[in-house]
Design a protein around this motif. Sequence first.
Motif, PDB file in Angstrom:
ATOM      1  N   SER A  79       0.805  -1.223   0.000  1.00  0.00           N
ATOM      2  CA  SER A  79       0.000   0.000   0.000  1.00  0.00           C
ATOM      3  C   SER A  79       0.836   1.270   0.000  1.00  0.00           C
ATOM      4  CB  SER A  79      -0.938   0.008   1.203  1.00  0.00           C
ATOM      5  OG  SER A  79      -0.181  -0.027   2.397  1.00  0.00           O
ATOM      6  N   ARG A 132       0.508   6.124  -8.553  1.00  0.00           N
ATOM      7  CA  ARG A 132      -0.600   5.785  -7.669  1.00  0.00           C
ATOM      8  C   ARG A 132      -0.035   5.100  -6.427  1.00  0.00           C
ATOM      9  NH1 ARG A 132      -3.899   2.188  -6.107  1.00  0.00           N
ATOM     10  NH2 ARG A 132      -6.098   2.657  -5.777  1.00  0.00           N
ATOM     11  N   HIS A 135      -1.344   3.343  -3.071  1.00  0.00           N
ATOM     12  CA  HIS A 135      -2.644   2.855  -2.620  1.00  0.00           C
ATOM     13  C   HIS A 135      -3.141   3.509  -1.338  1.00  0.00           C
ATOM     14  CE1 HIS A 135      -6.054   0.173  -2.349  1.00  0.00           C
ATOM     15  NE2 HIS A 135      -5.747  -0.028  -1.088  1.00  0.00           N
ATOM     16  N   HIS A 136      -2.259   3.696  -0.335  1.00  0.00           N
ATOM     17  CA  HIS A 136      -2.750   4.200   0.960  1.00  0.00           C
ATOM     18  C   HIS A 136      -3.267   5.629   0.852  1.00  0.00           C
ATOM     19  CE1 HIS A 136       0.358   7.029   2.683  1.00  0.00           C
ATOM     20  NE2 HIS A 136       1.033   6.548   1.680  1.00  0.00           N
ATOM     21  N   PHE A 192      -6.685   4.961  -2.431  1.00  0.00           N
ATOM     22  CA  PHE A 192      -7.694   3.896  -2.412  1.00  0.00           C
ATOM     23  C   PHE A 192      -9.113   4.469  -2.455  1.00  0.00           C
ATOM     24  CE2 PHE A 192      -7.283   5.147   1.969  1.00  0.00           C
ATOM     25  CZ  PHE A 192      -8.562   5.079   2.455  1.00  0.00           C
ATOM     26  N   ARG A 248      -1.346  -7.643  -4.550  1.00  0.00           N
ATOM     27  CA  ARG A 248      -1.198  -6.520  -5.492  1.00  0.00           C
ATOM     28  C   ARG A 248       0.055  -6.774  -6.342  1.00  0.00           C
ATOM     29  NH1 ARG A 248      -2.567  -2.789  -2.299  1.00  0.00           N
ATOM     30  NH2 ARG A 248      -4.639  -2.738  -3.207  1.00  0.00           N
ATOM     31  N   ASP A 297      -4.566  -1.438   3.600  1.00  0.00           N
ATOM     32  CA  ASP A 297      -5.225  -1.917   2.387  1.00  0.00           C
ATOM     33  C   ASP A 297      -6.571  -1.227   2.181  1.00  0.00           C
ATOM     34  OD1 ASP A 297      -3.276  -3.984   1.670  1.00  0.00           O
ATOM     35  OD2 ASP A 297      -3.949  -4.969   3.512  1.00  0.00           O
TER      36      ASP A 297
END
Lengths: 334, 334
Positions: free
Chosen positions: B165, B172, B174-175, B178, B237, B259
């Motif tokens: 993440s 990008r 994720h954390h 998202f 991922r 996540d």
Amino acid sequence: MREFELLKHVYAANPALPARVTIPPGDDMGALRLETPEVLVTVDQLVDGLHFDLATTPLEKIARKAITRNLSDVAAMAAVPAGAVAAACLPRDFGDARARRLFDLMRLVAQSYDCPLIGGDISMWDHPLVLTLTVLAESRGVVPVLRKGAREGDVVCVTGELGGSLLDDNGRVHHLDFEPRLKVARALASNPATRPHCMLDLSDGLARDLGHLCDAAEVGEGERLGAELFADRLPIRPIVHNVCDGRAPWVHALADGEDYELCFTIDAARAAKLPRAVAGCPITQIGRIILRAPGSPAPGNPASGNKPAAKISLILSDGSTRSVDDLGWEHHGP
Amino acid sequence: MREFELLKHVYAANPALPARVTIPPGDDMGALRLETPEVLVTVDQLVDGLHFDLATTPLEKIARKAITRNLSDVAAMAAVPAGAVAAACLPRDFGDARARRLFDLMRLVAQSYDCPLIGGDISMWDHPLVLTLTVLAESRGVVPVLRKGAREGDVVCVTGELGGSLLDDNGRVHHLDFEPRLKVARALASNPATRPHCMLDLSDGLARDLGHLCDAAEVGEGERLGAELFADRLPIRPIVHNVCDGRAPWVHALADGEDYELCFTIDAARAAKLPRAVAGCPITQIGRIILRAPGSPAPGNPASGNKPAAKISLILSDGSTRSVDDLGWEHHGP
């Protein structure tokens, strides 16, 4: 102690939650069942170095203020607390025992106001303690009193005493020990004979906060409200008279801040019949709401005549008048 | 800029509030009218140095995460956001323009999820940025899904992908980027054929968070639930496979944290008919809930036989099994 373990401790110790807690702490969200579908909400931070000094303030007082500061906002709406969530940034060297104790104390204070803690978030870091409390409240049959609603001619009233909130008065320090004005607010707002037109709680000092009531009022095109206060009617906290800092006692009453008293307005006819105390809390009539002159003549605005341009004016005992718009206080210091 | 002025700016810029906002921001409390009298509430802090790095993270991403992190909790209950309040400790050198922009951005993100900001508190200080968001939500016809409810034999499912993440995946991260799983949660929970027995959102890593679902379950006297996961079923991922840190990809999937996917359990019969995607979101069946052996034989507890003592076990592709109870992550670092 890890964050999750600390929260688990806090919630495990949460006995006898009221029946309205439908999802107790420990889930992704907590939940409350209110009497009606309207929920009120307020958030306030309590920050080491700004709102208290961790080095010199007992944890009991910090926990208490974290809750009561928010409850003062609940009182300002004449609402009833329903529940709260608490977030904390804890200094990494704070220690597990103190962390548990701080949360236990917050839980107990909240519980004593029938305002159960139903959720939280904890971070550990290398900076000062920050407590952020969010309180939910409900109206329970009394329409909330808003900041807007002041009218020309209204009498300005305050509960309790003003000024000197940071001073130690035989072990009592008002900004830590104050009682949020929940009962008097309910009593005033639920009685048509005493229901305020508008109300707020005094945190930044009367001079600034009363200005908010004037600004929030819904008035005619081009009109602005102000207030005239009488210095010799201000309920000044006695300890203020012991302060020798060259400032008049009324300056303290108007500008010290953290009074957590209520300020409200009510029409003159009702004010004439207002008792001197409601629900055991003194109420003082300190001035009136007036129509202000425009700051400067503008197209469509006739000259101001004799109306004062100041938002809040103080009439001193010698009859002279001065603006107190320059007074007031912000928590982040001068 | 003074605190009050900043809050005034924030609220003045608040256009088109939904009709359920009955007391708009700017009063002592904000208020919302919900569909029913039950209100859900969650609070989360976003702290510079713990949850983002102010020096390298665009304000847009910080504002986004402040809102979406809370909305992930709303998703975990299958609830619908109703409104929010935001508190901030701003570094004194943060600057007025950036402060206004940060709040404007939070307001816009919140608005895009139909979750209007209806109150706030701002303090200025000489330490890192802290944002504390409290989100209120409501069930709107779908009974909230709790953490408790897992049963022996349930299939364990997760949405989306896990691990990595914090990694930059072509811009990008994720954390920060998202999407809170609000839609899939509602779709799952509102359909009796897919309604989870229990659910939470994954913030501390699957190994730890799935443990919370096991611990929250209401089981018989002396019984404890655990889970067996299959390493080759984990939706890892893809970027995790590029990491050369000596840890297997499944370690990242179980332990990286942040996540903000949903983890839920459902009985095996329903799981057999569960589509691979719901509301456009992939769903992966990764293991099952089992009855755990007691950690050690105790009076009244027979010996464990072949049951694993671990809470969460992972079955690797070679058929071997290991405990992953030692994996997991707390936001305050190692």
